[in-house]
Design a protein around this motif. Structure first.
Motif, PDB file in Angstrom:
ATOM      1  N   GLN A 234      32.778  43.115  44.090  1.00  0.00           N
ATOM      2  CA  GLN A 234      33.611  42.007  43.052  1.00  0.00           C
ATOM      3  C   GLN A 234      34.951  42.137  43.076  1.00  0.00           C
ATOM      4  N   LEU A 235      34.983  42.846  42.564  1.00  0.00           N
ATOM      5  CA  LEU A 235      36.495  42.615  42.039  1.00  0.00           C
ATOM      6  C   LEU A 235      37.774  42.365  42.993  1.00  0.00           C
ATOM      7  N   LEU A 236      37.348  42.998  44.252  1.00  0.00           N
ATOM      8  CA  LEU A 236      38.099  43.357  45.149  1.00  0.00           C
ATOM      9  C   LEU A 236      37.632  41.720  46.465  1.00  0.00           C
ATOM     10  N   ALA A 237      37.504  40.958  45.716  1.00  0.00           N
ATOM     11  CA  ALA A 237      36.927  39.631  47.034  1.00  0.00           C
ATOM     12  C   ALA A 237      38.069  39.341  46.830  1.00  0.00           C
ATOM     13  N   ASP A 238      37.994  38.315  48.004  1.00  0.00           N
ATOM     14  CA  ASP A 238      38.890  36.936  48.649  1.00  0.00           C
ATOM     15  C   ASP A 238      40.510  38.526  49.314  1.00  0.00           C
ATOM     16  N   ALA A 249      36.523  38.664  34.149  1.00  0.00           N
ATOM     17  CA  ALA A 249      35.580  38.550  35.128  1.00  0.00           C
ATOM     18  C   ALA A 249      34.236  37.984  34.142  1.00  0.00           C
ATOM     19  N   THR A 250      33.175  38.506  34.525  1.00  0.00           N
ATOM     20  CA  THR A 250      31.722  38.709  34.048  1.00  0.00           C
ATOM     21  C   THR A 250      31.163  39.783  34.098  1.00  0.00           C
ATOM     22  N   GLY A 251      30.066  39.659  33.594  1.00  0.00           N
ATOM     23  CA  GLY A 251      28.899  40.947  33.662  1.00  0.00           C
ATOM     24  C   GLY A 251      29.567  41.965  33.916  1.00  0.00           C
ATOM     25  N   ARG A 252      28.815  43.173  34.779  1.00  0.00           N
ATOM     26  CA  ARG A 252      29.318  44.604  35.114  1.00  0.00           C
ATOM     27  C   ARG A 252      31.061  44.002  36.059  1.00  0.00           C
TER      28      ARG A 252
END
Length: 308
Positions: A234-238, A249-252
């Motif tokens: 998720q952090l490395l998306a795009d 960012a939200t959540g975990r």
């Protein structure tokens, strides 16, 4: 799936097509190249060969025999028309990275390294078989593998790297470079860039960033606490790298982002340690552009080499 990952996945799949044992090179570029992770294969043979192999005098040659047998099997069944080159780690190969990342591969110091007793004999067996090998002083084997893969791919040759080490996923590049892991189930033994993107949600070029966040226990990289593969993806998306992580960012993902920023210098240092160096010096003329003939069965080859 984000747009950049989808585009990268489409690109990888367009090059790889369906999984096959064939690795076609560009016409006129020479035979495909099979690069072998020598230390990984030797350790796998010693600890994982299905039976112990001993001489009449009781000497345990399982690692040596298995090394030759597994190499012959992989070459025959997956890469029969390839040129084979085996790459070993230099004894001082990890020193440079250890200076920058304390603890790098420190956990291996207490491991069972008994397979290395067979290293000189394995090199002699390769010499007898006419298979070239490389142990570059001061160089980790992964960097030498990366360099040889780049040299071959840049000339249009297809490359398959025989290893079960995920550190090498960063080498994957469409049709040009693939990884053969014969420990995986049949039909999945050829790992492609598309496989990494599908399974982990990142492209091979992002692999060091991904592993810096999630950790790599075998290399002594702890990673960011609480950041697993899903959060890292998720952090490395795009197609982002560490420098491009989102501001919020939200959540975990939000928790992981905050923890990564709290130890930022370490995370970046981990990523640099995990990056492969595809520009290390290698001997001129190591690659011959000639396919390697089929190896003799292990017992016969070791007998010819005077090792049996």
């Amino acid at each position: 799936m984000d747009a950049r990952l989808a585009a990268g996945l489409h690109e990888a799949r367009s090059h790889t097509g369906r999984q096959t044992d064939a690795h076609p090179a560009v016409a006129g570029a020479g035979p495909a190249l099979m690069l072998v992770d020598g230390h990984h294969l030797l350790y796998r043979a010693h600890f994982g060969f299905p039976r112990r192999v001993t001489t009449a005098s009781g000497e345990d040659l399982t690692g040596l025999f298995g090394f030759v047998a597994l190499l012959r099997k992989a070459h025959r069944e997956h890469c029969p028309d390839h040129e084979v080159v085996v790459v070993f780690d230099a004894e001082d190969g990890s020193a440079g990275r250890a200076e920058n990342v304390p603890g790098y591969k420190a956990g291996r110091a207490g491991a069972d390294h008994s397979p290395v007793v067979h290293l000189p004999a394995a090199k002699l067996a390769l010499d007898t078989a006419g298979v070239r090998w490389l142990e570059q002083p001061g160089c980790e084997g992964d960097d030498a593998l990366a360099t040889l893969a780049r040299i071959a791919a840049d000339t249009g040759r297809a490359v398959v790297v025989f290893s079960g080490d995920r550190d090498l996923y960063g080498l994957l590049d469409g049709q040009r470079v693939r990884i053969l892991n014969t420990q995986l189930p049949a039909g999945r033994q050829l790992v492609t860039a598309a496989d990494v993107a599908t399974r982990f949600g990142v492209l091979p070029v992002q692999w060091p960033d991904f592993r810096a966040l999630t950790g790599d226990a075998s290399d002594g990289i702890p990673g960011v606490a609480g950041v697993g593969p899903v959060t890292a993806g998720q952090l490395l998306a795009d197609g982002r790298h560490l420098e491009d992580l989102p501001e919020t960012a939200t959540g975990r993902a939000g928790t992981g982002l905050a923890r990564a920023r709290a130890q930022w210098p370490e995370v970046v240092a981990w990523r640099e340690a995990l990056r492969l160096n595809a520009r290390v010096p290698v001997p001129d003329g190591l690659l011959t552009d000639r396919a390697t003939p089929e190896l003799l069965p292990a017992g016969r080859l070791l007998t010819e080499a005077g090792l049996w």
